[in-house]
Design an enzyme around this catalytic site. Sequence first.
Site, PDB file in Angstrom:
ATOM      1  CG  HIS A   1      -1.865   1.105   1.338  1.00  0.00           C
ATOM      2  ND1 HIS A   1      -2.966   1.093   2.146  1.00  0.00           N
ATOM      3  CD2 HIS A   1      -1.873   2.307   0.754  1.00  0.00           C
ATOM      4  CE1 HIS A   1      -3.614   2.240   2.034  1.00  0.00           C
ATOM      5  NE2 HIS A   1      -2.963   3.005   1.211  1.00  0.00           N
TER       6      HIS A   1
ATOM      7  CG  HIS B   1       2.758   8.702   2.523  1.00  0.00           C
ATOM      8  ND1 HIS B   1       2.402   9.079   3.801  1.00  0.00           N
ATOM      9  CD2 HIS B   1       1.626   8.228   1.943  1.00  0.00           C
ATOM     10  CE1 HIS B   1       1.111   8.819   3.985  1.00  0.00           C
ATOM     11  NE2 HIS B   1       0.619   8.315   2.873  1.00  0.00           N
TER      12      HIS B   1
ATOM     13  CD  GLU C   1       0.631   5.595  -0.919  1.00  0.00           C
ATOM     14  OE1 GLU C   1       1.477   5.578  -0.027  1.00  0.00           O
ATOM     15  OE2 GLU C   1      -0.598   5.612  -0.681  1.00  0.00           O
TER      16      GLU C   1
END
Length: 244
Positions: A55, A106, A102
Amino acid sequence: MRAFELVTLLCLGLASSTYIPLWKPWTKLILTHHWPETFCTMEHCKEHYKYWTLHGLWPNIGIACNSSWKFNMSEIQDLKPDMDKYWPNLLHPTSAEFWKYEWHKHGTCAATSESLNSQHKYFSKALELYKMFDLTGVLTKAGIVPAEQNYQTDAIEAAIEKAFGAKPKIQCVHPSAKAEQVQQLGQIEICVNSDFKPIDCEKSEDDLWSRVNDVLLYRFRGVRGFSVCDLNMPVHYPLPMENF
Ligand SMILES: *[C@@H]1O[C@H](CO)[C@@H](O)[C@H](O)[C@H]1NC(C)=O
Ligand SMILES: *[C@@H]1O[C@H](CO)[C@@H](O)[C@H](O)[C@H]1NC(C)=O
């Protein structure tokens, strides 16, 4: 005047409780795996997988740290086959949107450390950790495989802790009706320090964090999200769909 003061107080209160100090470097990374079959019971998936997929790799500090650092697929072109296999977008298998998301959310925060300060370093480290941990293999070796029968959260946690010497965080999809007595195994997080060595994940501290990630990721359409598995309720580890 009073109203003004009240508003000011409310703003200060809100600011101090939600403030995340972005200048502090991260101290922990959370490698999050999801079980596609559980995810796909909530969302409409194009593909099915028989193994845990990635993920994300989430630093414990910061969200969307550098909006000017654009995702560029050419920089990770050599990783594409592994990305497609181990970090697939379960909803849109041919799209790079998931990786872009992502990265912005992040990766740009992970990149505050020299060890991850490029898109190539970030994505290749996530893949490297994923392969090294081999969560699917670890569970299989411990006899925890997708099945009709249910498991206890404790047993799953013990198997992972034995393999890595650190506690994972295990999340489930909880039953919507009180009458249902089974939760579905959904997501497993393995945490590492800045030297990429496994360390304990802290369940309560990160819980909101992961939920925030889940909610934003797939534009939740009122479906249930993942949260820490209930220790006192059996866990179902659903079999991957056959004949796809
Ligand atoms: C943000 O990213 C851009 C583009 O890579 C880079 O030039 C800049 O130095 C970064 N800013 C910070 C604060 O890291
Ligand atoms: C994307 O990365 C490639 C390879 O590093 C580079 O040649 C290209 O200029 C980059 N594109 C953008 C829009 O930054």
